[in-house]
Design a protein around this motif. Structure first.
Motif, PDB file in Angstrom:
ATOM      1  N   ALA A   2       0.859  -1.187   0.000  1.00  0.00           N
ATOM      2  CA  ALA A   2       0.000   0.000   0.000  1.00  0.00           C
ATOM      3  C   ALA A   2       0.896   1.238   0.000  1.00  0.00           C
ATOM      4  N   GLU A   4       1.203   5.400  -0.369  1.00  0.00           N
ATOM      5  CA  GLU A   4       0.456   6.656  -0.224  1.00  0.00           C
ATOM      6  C   GLU A   4       1.367   7.824  -0.576  1.00  0.00           C
ATOM      7  N   HIS A   5       0.788   8.795  -1.293  1.00  0.00           N
ATOM      8  CA  HIS A   5       1.540   9.997  -1.674  1.00  0.00           C
ATOM      9  C   HIS A   5       0.552  11.149  -1.869  1.00  0.00           C
ATOM     10  N   PHE A   6       0.920  12.346  -1.442  1.00  0.00           N
ATOM     11  CA  PHE A   6       0.076  13.537  -1.582  1.00  0.00           C
ATOM     12  C   PHE A   6       0.883  14.635  -2.266  1.00  0.00           C
ATOM     13  N   TRP A   9       3.710  16.411  -0.614  1.00  0.00           N
ATOM     14  CA  TRP A   9       4.882  15.600  -0.245  1.00  0.00           C
ATOM     15  C   TRP A   9       5.922  15.639  -1.364  1.00  0.00           C
ATOM     16  N   PHE A  23       7.056   9.067  -0.036  1.00  0.00           N
ATOM     17  CA  PHE A  23       5.952   8.118  -0.078  1.00  0.00           C
ATOM     18  C   PHE A  23       5.880   7.395   1.264  1.00  0.00           C
ATOM     19  N   ASN A  26       2.960   0.897   3.205  1.00  0.00           N
ATOM     20  CA  ASN A  26       2.420   0.006   4.253  1.00  0.00           C
ATOM     21  C   ASN A  26       2.364   0.697   5.629  1.00  0.00           C
ATOM     22  N   ARG A  27       2.283   1.992   5.610  1.00  0.00           N
ATOM     23  CA  ARG A  27       2.199   2.794   6.856  1.00  0.00           C
ATOM     24  C   ARG A  27       3.397   2.579   7.784  1.00  0.00           C
ATOM     25  N   TYR A  56       1.715  12.023   9.645  1.00  0.00           N
ATOM     26  CA  TYR A  56       0.571  11.377   9.000  1.00  0.00           C
ATOM     27  C   TYR A  56       0.519   9.884   9.336  1.00  0.00           C
ATOM     28  N   SER A  57       1.683   9.245   9.449  1.00  0.00           N
ATOM     29  CA  SER A  57       1.721   7.798   9.678  1.00  0.00           C
ATOM     30  C   SER A  57       1.205   7.392  11.051  1.00  0.00           C
TER      31      SER A  57
END
Length: 620
Positions: A2, A4-6, A9, A23, A26-27, A56-57
């Motif tokens: 998994a 995640e990117h915003f 970032w 990025f 997997n948290r 965020y994590s």
């Protein structure tokens, strides 16, 4: 996995010279990809982004993968930022996996030698796949987290006893040839290094010139370290050059400012009507303007010169002892302002002389002398004082006029009240006819109202002349409708159509008391002089807001004002008709009040058709 990117970032240059992406995998894994030329500002932003990802994590401990394989240059200042800010994020890392390009790997190894404690819990990886494999199997690789070690394979054991004499000679020749090649290679590398160091030492215009060599080359670490040194030296030299150019520009600007200040000071000294001189603590004349030179030459026949000691000149002054004391007081830090009469030719002039201490920090190092001919000012002041006395006299006479007028007008009122009492007495004795008595009373009542209105006009005129303007928010609809209500019982008022039309909106501030007088006069006149034969008489008020002001029209369809009288309707005591029942002060007070409110008024009228007054008022 998994991933995640915003958008926030990332930090990329528009020209593609630098890219930074973060990025969250997997948290638990923070993956950072950085490429291009890394500068201090970019590093600051990069650390801020990493802290965002950590927050965020919501994890206490994370793994990080830093991919620097495409980083071309990391400036000295950027490295300083890394070392300074590394402690901010270090507590969040369980372990870090680093992927470097050839020269950044050497840079990291140098850093690890210098700061070994800062490089714990980090592992160098050859590829991104290797780094993520280790992350996903972190527990398996944890025991080897100190880093990978590249080992050369052991050379195979060679049993020389089994070789023949020819094979031994061949092997020895091979070893000798390899030795020669090794020496030549070493000499070549040494020459290249000396050449690079020579360019750094002697060539002011040198630029980094590095090339990649294999990692198994014995000179790899030294060669790459020298390449890094080239970049650092070039960066520092370039920075020093820029600072030097900046300093040169500052010196140039500062020098120009000094020249400009000198010119400005000279301009100030010369371009004014004051004679100016600057004197040192030792009474040496530092500088002066042409007016001072002309003044001294004209009065005492002495030509001034810079560096001239004025002590001898002061002894020639009238009241020399007094001036000595005054100069000493100024040297002690006090300011002196004096007036003296001076003879210039055949006329007497009044001069104002000001003495000020010249300070360098807290120390008095001299004094400045300002001499100004204030003869005209003194004459003007005397004239103003005389005019002020005259105004006081006029104001006093005006006060007496208002008082006398009020007294003279109220005297008939008192007489009429006495008559009314007599009439009441006669009525009580049944000596008068009630209808006749009522007629007398109505007549006297009208006279009283007229005289009282005249008194109010005089009082309003006096108040407008003397009282200060007091601005406050004005609601024109409320103001005008209130006046309509107060004038409801005037003759013919009930038959007149009255309305207020307001266009636009906005805050408008003015003097309520004066506006009340203005609108009361205009509206009462419109009602008083309405046309008795019209079936649709009206008094309409139109208010339009514009930025910072209002435009107002007071319109009626009454008797109108003959054209020959319109230019004088605002004059004091002027009546446009012999049948006018007013005091002749109403429109004069209107005009004066509007002038006090920084506004204008004009009239348009057609006889027997109606009248419009146009007001332009500024918000105060």
């Amino acid at each position: 996995m998994a991933i995640e990117h915003f958008p926030d970032w990332s930090n990329d240059n528009a020209d593609g010279s630098y890219q930074f992406r973060a990025f969250l995998v997997n948290r638990t894994i923070v993956f950072v990809k950085e490429s291009g030329v890394v500068e201090a500002e970019k590093v600051e932003i990069g650390f801020d982004i990493i802290l965002k990802v950590i927050e965020y994590s919501k994890q206490a401990k994370l793994l990080i993968v830093n991919d620097f394989s495409d980083v071309k240059v990391m400036t000295v200042e950027a490295r300083k930022v890394v070392e300074r800010r590394n402690d901010e994020i270090a507590p969040y890392w369980d372990h870090g996996y680093l992927i470097f390009s050839q020269w950044t790997k050497v840079m990291y190894r140098l850093y690890r030698m210098l700061r070994p404690t800062n490089a714990v819990n980090t592992t160098l990886c050859d590829t991104l796949e290797d780094a993520f494999g280790r992350c996903l199997k972190f527990s398996q690789y944890k025991s080897t987290a100190a880093g990978t070690v590249n080992r050369l394979p052991f050379a195979q054991n060679l049993d020389l006893n089994r070789l023949s004499r020819e094979e031994l000679l061949q092997y020895a020749a091979q070893l000798q040839e390899e030795n020669v090649q090794l020496k030549n290679h070493q000499q070549e590398r040494i020459d290249e290094l000396f050449k690079t160091i020579g360019r750094i030492t002697w060539d002011d215009s040198f630029k980094p010139d590095s090339k990649n060599i294999p990692e198994d080359d014995p000179f790899y670490m030294l060669y790459t370290s020298i390449a890094l040194l080239q970049h650092d030296v070039y960066e520092m030299v370039d920075k020093l050059k820029k600072l030097n150019r900046k300093l040169e520009r500052k010196v140039e600007k500062r020098t120009q400012k000094i020249v400009d200040k000198e010119l400005n000071l000279r301009s100030v000294l010369e371009n004014n009507d004051i004679a100016i001189a600057l004197v040192s603590k030792n009474y040496e004349l530092i500088d002066y303007n042409s007016l001072m030179a002309d003044l001294i030459l004209h009065i005492w026949g002495i030509e001034l010169q810079r560096q001239w000691n004025i002590d001898g000149f002061m002894r020639r002054l009238p009241n020399n002892d007094l001036w000595q004391v005054r100069f000493k007081e100024v040297m002690d830090g006090y300011v002196g302002i004096y007036q003296h009469n001076v003879s210039l030719g055949s006329s007497e002039h009044v001069c104002e002389i000001k003495l000020f201490p010249i300070r360098r920090e807290a120390e008095v190092v001299g004094l400045s002398i300002f001499v100004k001919d204030i003869t005209q000012n003194v004459m003007t002041e005397c004239k103003l004082l005389a005019q002020n006395d005259e105004l006081k006299k006029l104001n006093s006479e005006l006060d007496r006029f208002v008082y006398s007028s009020a007294h003279d007008l109220r005297a008939p009122l008192t007489s009429m009240l006495g008559i009314i009492n007599i009439l009441k007495t006669e009525i009580s004795l049944n000596q008068l006819d009630i209808n006749s008595t009522q007629n007398y009373l109505n007549l006297m009542d009208r006279c009283i109202q007229k005289m009282d209105g005249f008194i109010r006009d005089i009082v309003n005129f006096s108040k407008n002349s003397r009282l200060d303007v007091v601005p406050e928010p004005i609601d024109f609809r409320e103001l005008c409708e209130g006046i309509f209500e107060s004038l409801h019982f005037m003759d013919s008022s009930k038959n007149i159509d009255k309305k207020v039309v307001v266009e636009g909106e906005g805050e408008f501030c003015s003097d309520y008391r004066r506006l009340n007088v203005v609108f009361n006069n205009l509206i009462s006149n419109a009602i008083r002089y309405s046309h008795s034969f019209r079936t649709d008489p009206f008094v309409h008020i139109y208010v339009r807001y514009v930025p910072g002001s209002v435009l107002i029209e007071v319109r009626d369809n009454g008797q109108g004002i003959p054209e020959e009288h319109q230019s004088r309707v605002f004059d004091m005591f002027y009546r446009a008709s012999a049948h006018s029942s007013g005091s002749g002060l109403g429109l004069y007070i209107v005009k004066e009040s509007i002038a006090k409110l920084k506004g204008t008024i004009r009239v348009e009228s057609h006889f027997d058709k109606g009248t419009s007054f146009f007001l332009d008022l500024q918000s105060l």
